[in-house]
Every structure is written in C-alpha cells, then in structure tokens.
Design a protein around this motif. Sequence first.
Motif, PDB file in Angstrom:
ATOM      1  N   LEU A 102       3.505   3.663   4.236  1.00 51.14           N
ATOM      2  CA  LEU A 102       3.409   5.123   4.219  1.00 51.14           C
ATOM      3  C   LEU A 102       4.165   5.637   5.427  1.00 51.14           C
ATOM      4  O   LEU A 102       3.915   5.205   6.558  1.00 51.14           O
ATOM      5  N   GLY A 103       5.067   6.577   5.221  1.00 48.80           N
ATOM      6  CA  GLY A 103       5.846   7.097   6.336  1.00 48.80           C
ATOM      7  C   GLY A 103       5.010   7.885   7.333  1.00 48.80           C
ATOM      8  O   GLY A 103       5.322   7.903   8.525  1.00 48.80           O
ATOM      9  N   ILE A 130       0.875  -1.180   0.000  1.00 47.38           N
ATOM     10  CA  ILE A 130       0.000   0.000   0.000  1.00 47.38           C
ATOM     11  C   ILE A 130       0.908   1.225   0.000  1.00 47.38           C
ATOM     12  O   ILE A 130       1.621   1.465   0.976  1.00 47.38           O
ATOM     13  N   ASP A 168      -6.941   2.503  -4.226  1.00 50.86           N
ATOM     14  CA  ASP A 168      -7.443   1.687  -3.116  1.00 50.86           C
ATOM     15  C   ASP A 168      -8.766   0.995  -3.433  1.00 50.86           C
ATOM     16  O   ASP A 168      -9.147   0.040  -2.747  1.00 50.86           O
ATOM     17  N   VAL A 179      -0.635  -0.602  -4.595  1.00 55.86           N
ATOM     18  CA  VAL A 179      -1.766   0.283  -4.868  1.00 55.86           C
ATOM     19  C   VAL A 179      -1.428   1.674  -4.354  1.00 55.86           C
ATOM     20  O   VAL A 179      -0.815   1.842  -3.302  1.00 55.86           O
ATOM     21  N   SER A 180      -1.843   2.650  -5.132  1.00 56.07           N
ATOM     22  CA  SER A 180      -1.500   4.037  -4.846  1.00 56.07           C
ATOM     23  C   SER A 180      -2.400   4.901  -5.723  1.00 56.07           C
ATOM     24  O   SER A 180      -2.839   4.448  -6.784  1.00 56.07           O
ATOM     25  N   PRO A 181      -2.695   6.118  -5.306  1.00 54.81           N
ATOM     26  CA  PRO A 181      -3.513   6.974  -6.169  1.00 54.81           C
ATOM     27  C   PRO A 181      -2.891   7.167  -7.551  1.00 54.81           C
ATOM     28  O   PRO A 181      -3.599   7.385  -8.520  1.00 54.81           O
ATOM     29  N   HIS A 225       7.229   5.850  14.801  1.00 52.40           N
ATOM     30  CA  HIS A 225       8.244   5.793  13.746  1.00 52.40           C
ATOM     31  C   HIS A 225       9.558   6.335  14.281  1.00 52.40           C
ATOM     32  O   HIS A 225       9.650   7.499  14.664  1.00 52.40           O
ATOM     33  N   GLY A 280       3.353   3.773  -2.913  1.00 47.86           N
ATOM     34  CA  GLY A 280       4.369   3.504  -3.930  1.00 47.86           C
ATOM     35  C   GLY A 280       5.506   4.509  -3.901  1.00 47.86           C
ATOM     36  O   GLY A 280       6.152   4.740  -4.915  1.00 47.86           O
ATOM     37  N   GLY A 281       5.768   5.095  -2.754  1.00 47.23           N
ATOM     38  CA  GLY A 281       6.789   6.133  -2.658  1.00 47.23           C
ATOM     39  C   GLY A 281       8.093   5.634  -2.066  1.00 47.23           C
ATOM     40  O   GLY A 281       8.456   4.460  -2.175  1.00 47.23           O
ATOM     41  N   GLY A 282       8.790   6.546  -1.410  1.00 48.72           N
ATOM     42  CA  GLY A 282      10.105   6.233  -0.858  1.00 48.72           C
ATOM     43  C   GLY A 282      10.069   5.161   0.208  1.00 48.72           C
ATOM     44  O   GLY A 282      10.954   4.288   0.261  1.00 48.72           O
ATOM     45  N   HIS A 283       9.047   5.224   1.071  1.00 53.20           N
ATOM     46  CA  HIS A 283       9.000   4.224   2.143  1.00 53.20           C
ATOM     47  C   HIS A 283       8.676   2.843   1.573  1.00 53.20           C
ATOM     48  O   HIS A 283       9.226   1.835   2.053  1.00 53.20           O
TER      49      HIS A 283
HETATM   50  O1  JB2 Z   1      -4.513   6.845   0.620  1.00 54.29           O
HETATM   51  C1  JB2 Z   1      -3.549   6.357   0.025  1.00 54.29           C
HETATM   52  C2  JB2 Z   1      -2.368   7.090  -0.245  1.00 54.29           C
HETATM   53  N1  JB2 Z   1      -1.976   8.360   0.026  1.00 54.29           N
HETATM   54  C3  JB2 Z   1      -0.743   8.502  -0.495  1.00 54.29           C
HETATM   55  N2  JB2 Z   1      -3.575   5.062  -0.414  1.00 54.29           N
HETATM   56  C4  JB2 Z   1      -2.554   4.491  -1.083  1.00 54.29           C
HETATM   57  N3  JB2 Z   1      -2.665   3.228  -1.478  1.00 54.29           N
HETATM   58  N4  JB2 Z   1      -1.413   5.166  -1.322  1.00 54.29           N
HETATM   59  C5  JB2 Z   1      -1.332   6.440  -0.925  1.00 54.29           C
HETATM   60  N5  JB2 Z   1      -0.360   7.335  -1.071  1.00 54.29           N
HETATM   61  C6  JB2 Z   1       0.895   7.038  -1.759  1.00 54.29           C
HETATM   62  O2  JB2 Z   1       1.920   6.962  -0.812  1.00 54.29           O
HETATM   63  C7  JB2 Z   1       1.353   8.100  -2.740  1.00 54.29           C
HETATM   64  O3  JB2 Z   1       0.687   8.006  -3.977  1.00 54.29           O
HETATM   65  C8  JB2 Z   1       2.832   7.729  -2.842  1.00 54.29           C
HETATM   66  O4  JB2 Z   1       3.030   6.618  -3.703  1.00 54.29           O
HETATM   67  C9  JB2 Z   1       3.160   7.302  -1.420  1.00 54.29           C
HETATM   68  C10 JB2 Z   1       3.830   8.399  -0.619  1.00 54.29           C
HETATM   69  O5  JB2 Z   1       5.128   8.538  -1.140  1.00 54.29           O
HETATM   70  P1  JB2 Z   1       6.204   9.548  -0.546  1.00 54.29           P
HETATM   71  O6  JB2 Z   1       7.506   9.183  -1.158  1.00 54.29           O
HETATM   72  O7  JB2 Z   1       5.697  10.928  -0.691  1.00 54.29           O
HETATM   73  O8  JB2 Z   1       6.190   9.280   1.008  1.00 54.29           O
HETATM   74  P2  JB2 Z   1       6.532   7.937   1.793  1.00 54.29           P
HETATM   75  O9  JB2 Z   1       5.529   7.836   2.856  1.00 54.29           O
HETATM   76  O10 JB2 Z   1       6.698   6.784   0.889  1.00 54.29           O
HETATM   77  O11 JB2 Z   1       7.968   8.240   2.407  1.00 54.29           O
HETATM   78  C11 JB2 Z   1       8.146   9.226   3.412  1.00 54.29           C
HETATM   79  O12 JB2 Z   1       8.388   8.600   4.649  1.00 54.29           O
HETATM   80  C12 JB2 Z   1       9.570   7.754   4.658  1.00 54.29           C
HETATM   81  C13 JB2 Z   1       9.662   7.093   6.005  1.00 54.29           C
HETATM   82  C14 JB2 Z   1       9.325  10.098   3.001  1.00 54.29           C
HETATM   83  O13 JB2 Z   1       9.440  11.153   3.914  1.00 54.29           O
HETATM   84  C15 JB2 Z   1      10.591   9.293   2.984  1.00 54.29           C
HETATM   85  O14 JB2 Z   1      11.701  10.120   2.710  1.00 54.29           O
HETATM   86  C16 JB2 Z   1      10.803   8.586   4.314  1.00 54.29           C
HETATM   87  N6  JB2 Z   1      11.979   7.739   4.246  1.00 54.29           N
END
Ligand code: JB2
Length: 210
Positions: free
Chosen positions: A69-70, A11, A51, A35-37, A146, A13-16
């Motif tokens: 999700l971070g 769930i 989702d 899955v991701s928006p 976290h 698709g970002g950095g985490h």
């Molecule tokens: O409601 C959702 C949703 N909201 C955002 N449902 C689903 N399935 N996915 C969702 N997302 C997705 O989360 C976004 O489309 C994106 O793919 C991902 C967020 O990616 P981002 O790279 O912005 O944040 P992260 O949470 O993966 O990483 C953060 O936290 C980590 C711990 C960053 O700050 C990283 O640098 C850090 N290492």
Amino acid sequence: MSLGTEKVVMIGGGGHAMSCLDAADPRRLEFVGYVSPKPDERLPLPYLGGDDVLEELQRTAATSAFVALGDNTARRSLCEVVTRMGFELATVVADTARVSPYASVAPGAAVLHGALVGPRSEIGTGAVVNTAASVDHDCVVGEYAHLAPGTHLAGGVHVGEGSFAGVGASVIPDVRIGPWAVVGAGAVVITHVPPRETVVGAPARSRRRS
Ligand code: JB2
C-alpha cells in the motif's frame, strides 16, 4: 525451482502492488495471491479475499506477507497486523536496483526498479525506495517512509519514520527530515524539516509560510 522460495501473500491489489510484483524476484518470492477489500482484475495474481482470510492463509498457504500500500500510515498498520498474525514480512528488491553490500534493507521494505542504495545506508522496515530513486551513502530511510520515483538523497540524509518525499524531490547532504513530514514533488530540500511539516518548492519552504 522452489528451493529457497518464500510463499508470500500480497496485501493490497492496486498500483503499488503491481509495481512491487513487477520488481520482485520470482525465484525468491512466490506470490500465492493477494488480499484486498475488492478484486482488481488488472493484477495478475489470484484474488484470495479480504483481510478476514489472512489468518487462514497464514496457517495453510503462506509464511510471509508483503504489504503493498503506498499510503505510509496504512502500510504501517497492516505490517503490524500481519506481524501479529505470525507472518514474516517479505522484502522486495528489484534485480535492476543496486543495493550496496554495505547497506541494509529491513523486512517489509521495497526497493524498486532502477533504485540505488549506497554504502552504510539503512532502509527501514516497510519503507519504499520507489522507481529510480537514489539514496547515497550514510543515509537512513526510516520505517514506513516513502521516497517516490526519482527522489534523490545526497549523503548522510536522515528521513524520519513515515515521511514521504514526492516524485523528483532532492535533498542536499546531511539534512534531517523529521518523522511523518511531507516533501512536495520536485522540492529541493536544503534545511532540516521538522516532524510532520510539509515543505514545497526550490529551495523547499514550509507550505504554511510560502
Ligand atoms: O485495509 C486494506 C486495504 N485498504 C485498501 N487491506 C487490504 N488488504 N487492502 C487494502 N486496500 C487495497 O489497496 C485497495 O483495495 C486497493 O487494491 C489497494 C490500493 O490501490 P491504489 O492503486 O489506490 O493505491 P496503491 O497504494 O496501490 O498505490 C498508490 O501508491 C503508489 C506508491 C498510488 O498512488 C500509486 O500511483 C503509487 N505508485
């Protein structure tokens, strides 16, 4: 070899998600996609949609979900959603992490590369012990908390539900960090932190008072 492998939908698709995929043991967790928006072509997994496809995936493709999700509030919310749908919460523990056999790691948690979890410590549901963070003996890391990379908890530290410790923060023994508190990057925490408080600096002080 698929015996004992859990089919998992990622769930987010970002950095985490990338960090967790990188840390997960492919012999134990088989990620069927994410899955991701919106898709992110940098994540080397099939994009399955938003989702709204989760219920169908639960019926047909995956028994487990891993919420990557971070953001602690978002991670809690999505863990609750997928649990209600009937998914198990997958747990990621990197092969380079060291988790004491006397410690516990709850479903949905992530213990990433190089992290250490000491004896009688408990890592809660959906919590993150990020890269090279260390949790000494007799600690509690609450649900959806976290610990960012390089955080160090000395023995007997309790971190409340949903709390966040920024990169390189340190906490001396037996300190309590209340639920949904924030500890700034590099802070040195030597006194208890009230719920929802933000503390920064060395020694760490409330942001409102500094
Ligand atoms: O409601 C959702 C949703 N909201 C955002 N449902 C689903 N399935 N996915 C969702 N997302 C997705 O989360 C976004 O489309 C994106 O793919 C991902 C967020 O990616 P981002 O790279 O912005 O944040 P992260 O949470 O993966 O990483 C953060 O936290 C980590 C711990 C960053 O700050 C990283 O640098 C850090 N290492």
